[in-house]
Design a protein around this motif. Structure first.
Motif, PDB file in Angstrom:
ATOM      1  N   ASP A 111       0.830  -1.206   0.000  1.00 34.03           N
ATOM      2  CA  ASP A 111       0.000   0.000   0.000  1.00 34.03           C
ATOM      3  C   ASP A 111       0.865   1.258   0.000  1.00 34.03           C
ATOM      4  N   ALA A 112       1.910   1.251   0.807  1.00 35.50           N
ATOM      5  CA  ALA A 112       2.798   2.418   0.887  1.00 35.50           C
ATOM      6  C   ALA A 112       3.488   2.667  -0.444  1.00 35.50           C
ATOM      7  N   PHE A 113       3.946   1.601  -1.095  1.00 42.58           N
ATOM      8  CA  PHE A 113       4.654   1.740  -2.370  1.00 42.58           C
ATOM      9  C   PHE A 113       3.729   2.307  -3.441  1.00 42.58           C
ATOM     10  N   LYS A 114       2.505   1.800  -3.508  1.00 43.87           N
ATOM     11  CA  LYS A 114       1.536   2.289  -4.493  1.00 43.87           C
ATOM     12  C   LYS A 114       1.179   3.755  -4.247  1.00 43.87           C
ATOM     13  N   ALA A 115       1.016   4.117  -2.985  1.00 43.30           N
ATOM     14  CA  ALA A 115       0.563   5.465  -2.641  1.00 43.30           C
ATOM     15  C   ALA A 115       1.679   6.503  -2.638  1.00 43.30           C
ATOM     16  N   SER A 116       2.918   6.061  -2.579  1.00 40.66           N
ATOM     17  CA  SER A 116       4.038   6.991  -2.423  1.00 40.66           C
ATOM     18  C   SER A 116       4.164   7.945  -3.598  1.00 40.66           C
ATOM     19  N   ASP A 117       4.438   9.185  -3.264  1.00 38.84           N
ATOM     20  CA  ASP A 117       4.709  10.178  -4.297  1.00 38.84           C
ATOM     21  C   ASP A 117       6.197  10.543  -4.316  1.00 38.84           C
ATOM     22  N   VAL A 118       7.032   9.658  -3.744  1.00 35.67           N
ATOM     23  CA  VAL A 118       8.469   9.910  -3.711  1.00 35.67           C
ATOM     24  C   VAL A 118       9.033   9.952  -5.137  1.00 35.67           C
ATOM     25  N   THR A 119       8.381   9.288  -6.066  1.00 30.51           N
ATOM     26  CA  THR A 119       8.733   9.341  -7.482  1.00 30.51           C
ATOM     27  C   THR A 119       7.512   8.917  -8.297  1.00 30.51           C
ATOM     28  N   ASN A 120       7.609   9.058  -9.607  1.00 31.79           N
ATOM     29  CA  ASN A 120       6.458   8.687 -10.439  1.00 31.79           C
ATOM     30  C   ASN A 120       6.464   7.198 -10.748  1.00 31.79           C
ATOM     31  N   SER A 121       5.359   6.710 -11.290  1.00 29.57           N
ATOM     32  CA  SER A 121       5.199   5.270 -11.493  1.00 29.57           C
ATOM     33  C   SER A 121       6.173   4.720 -12.528  1.00 29.57           C
ATOM     34  N   VAL A 122       6.528   5.496 -13.533  1.00 32.69           N
ATOM     35  CA  VAL A 122       7.486   5.033 -14.539  1.00 32.69           C
ATOM     36  C   VAL A 122       8.849   4.813 -13.882  1.00 32.69           C
ATOM     37  N   TYR A 123       9.271   5.766 -13.042  1.00 30.81           N
ATOM     38  CA  TYR A 123      10.559   5.613 -12.388  1.00 30.81           C
ATOM     39  C   TYR A 123      10.526   4.482 -11.359  1.00 30.81           C
ATOM     40  N   LYS A 124       9.416   4.329 -10.668  1.00 33.68           N
ATOM     41  CA  LYS A 124       9.287   3.206  -9.732  1.00 33.68           C
ATOM     42  C   LYS A 124       9.529   1.894 -10.468  1.00 33.68           C
ATOM     43  N   HIS A 125       8.909   1.760 -11.627  1.00 35.92           N
ATOM     44  CA  HIS A 125       9.041   0.536 -12.410  1.00 35.92           C
ATOM     45  C   HIS A 125      10.486   0.344 -12.869  1.00 35.92           C
ATOM     46  N   SER A 126      11.114   1.385 -13.393  1.00 35.29           N
ATOM     47  CA  SER A 126      12.476   1.237 -13.915  1.00 35.29           C
ATOM     48  C   SER A 126      13.482   0.968 -12.802  1.00 35.29           C
ATOM     49  N   LEU A 127      13.334   1.600 -11.636  1.00 35.35           N
ATOM     50  CA  LEU A 127      14.250   1.321 -10.538  1.00 35.35           C
ATOM     51  C   LEU A 127      14.053  -0.105 -10.022  1.00 35.35           C
ATOM     52  N   MET A 128      12.830  -0.579  -9.974  1.00 33.45           N
ATOM     53  CA  MET A 128      12.595  -1.966  -9.566  1.00 33.45           C
ATOM     54  C   MET A 128      13.261  -2.926 -10.557  1.00 33.45           C
ATOM     55  N   LEU A 129      13.223  -2.609 -11.855  1.00 39.81           N
ATOM     56  CA  LEU A 129      13.919  -3.441 -12.848  1.00 39.81           C
ATOM     57  C   LEU A 129      15.416  -3.451 -12.591  1.00 39.81           C
ATOM     58  N   GLU A 130      15.981  -2.304 -12.272  1.00 41.63           N
ATOM     59  CA  GLU A 130      17.414  -2.215 -11.978  1.00 41.63           C
ATOM     60  C   GLU A 130      17.775  -3.033 -10.733  1.00 41.63           C
ATOM     61  N   ILE A 131      16.946  -2.959  -9.719  1.00 41.31           N
ATOM     62  CA  ILE A 131      17.199  -3.724  -8.496  1.00 41.31           C
ATOM     63  C   ILE A 131      17.141  -5.218  -8.797  1.00 41.31           C
ATOM     64  N   ARG A 132      16.115  -5.649  -9.526  1.00 40.70           N
ATOM     65  CA  ARG A 132      15.993  -7.071  -9.879  1.00 40.70           C
ATOM     66  C   ARG A 132      17.218  -7.545 -10.665  1.00 40.70           C
ATOM     67  N   HIS A 133      17.654  -6.746 -11.628  1.00 38.58           N
ATOM     68  CA  HIS A 133      18.819  -7.095 -12.433  1.00 38.58           C
ATOM     69  C   HIS A 133      20.063  -7.215 -11.559  1.00 38.58           C
ATOM     70  N   TYR A 134      20.254  -6.263 -10.661  1.00 45.72           N
ATOM     71  CA  TYR A 134      21.411  -6.294  -9.768  1.00 45.72           C
ATOM     72  C   TYR A 134      21.395  -7.543  -8.889  1.00 45.72           C
ATOM     73  N   LEU A 135      20.241  -7.897  -8.377  1.00 45.71           N
ATOM     74  CA  LEU A 135      20.141  -9.081  -7.525  1.00 45.71           C
ATOM     75  C   LEU A 135      20.424 -10.364  -8.301  1.00 45.71           C
ATOM     76  N   ARG A 136      19.988 -10.407  -9.553  1.00 46.54           N
ATOM     77  CA  ARG A 136      20.240 -11.600 -10.386  1.00 46.54           C
ATOM     78  C   ARG A 136      21.717 -11.735 -10.747  1.00 46.54           C
ATOM     79  N   THR A 137      22.381 -10.625 -10.992  1.00 45.69           N
ATOM     80  CA  THR A 137      23.765 -10.665 -11.463  1.00 45.69           C
ATOM     81  C   THR A 137      24.792 -10.601 -10.342  1.00 45.69           C
ATOM     82  N   ASN A 138      24.371 -10.391  -9.127  1.00 44.63           N
ATOM     83  CA  ASN A 138      25.291 -10.308  -7.980  1.00 44.63           C
ATOM     84  C   ASN A 138      24.881 -11.328  -6.926  1.00 44.63           C
ATOM     85  N   VAL A 139      24.886 -12.548  -7.321  1.00 43.34           N
ATOM     86  CA  VAL A 139      24.456 -13.645  -6.442  1.00 43.34           C
ATOM     87  C   VAL A 139      25.483 -13.916  -5.372  1.00 43.34           C
TER      88      VAL A 139
END
Length: 139
Positions: A111-139
């Motif tokens: 709920d907090a993530f959806k409601a947050s205005d700390v950034t826009n939804s496009v940036y939320k999505h792209s940063l989450m992609l970057e985090i996922r990629h980092y976690l996959r490549t830095n096992v």
């Protein structure tokens, strides 16, 4: 969960100048809101059965600090911004800053993530992609 949190913390340290969130260029100082939101969202994806609370604590002067409570354990990857805290908190039983930030608001991380205005939804999505990629490549 601790290992994933440590990796996200490392990513935030390495990429702080490239993450377009408020105050992130000085990570961990003043970066607790965004760091807690994105760590919480990442952990919720990876551990959907866990209860992840997004905590907003106020001190007596109205200053705010954010952290996570996950299955009754504290995760505060920016706690070391405070001089009395030596390192980030990964799965500890008590928040040592709770006596300072004692006026607490709790919200479920999704709920907090959806409601947050700390950034826009496009940036939320792209940063989450970057985090996922980092976690996959830095096992």
């Amino acid at each position: 969960m601790i290992s994933t949190s440590q990796k996200v913390r490392k990513l935030f340290e390495l990429a702080q100048g490239n993450i377009d969130l408020p105050y992130f260029s000085g990570f961990p100082k003043n970066a607790c809101e965004g760091a807690s939101l994105f760590l919480g969202a990442t952990l919720k994806e990876k551990y959907p059965e866990s209860h992840i609370g997004y905590i907003k604590g106020y001190d007596e002067n109205g200053a705010i600090h954010f952290w996570l409570e996950i299955d009754a354990m504290v995760f505060d990857i920016t706690a070391d911004q405070f001089p009395e805290i030596e390192s980030p908190l990964f799965g500890v039983e008590h928040q040592p800053l709770a006596s300072i930030y004692s006026d607490i608001e709790k919200q479920e991380i999704s709920d907090a993530f959806k409601a947050s205005d700390v950034t826009n939804s496009v940036y939320k999505h792209s940063l989450m992609l970057e985090i996922r990629h980092y976690l996959r490549t830095n096992v």
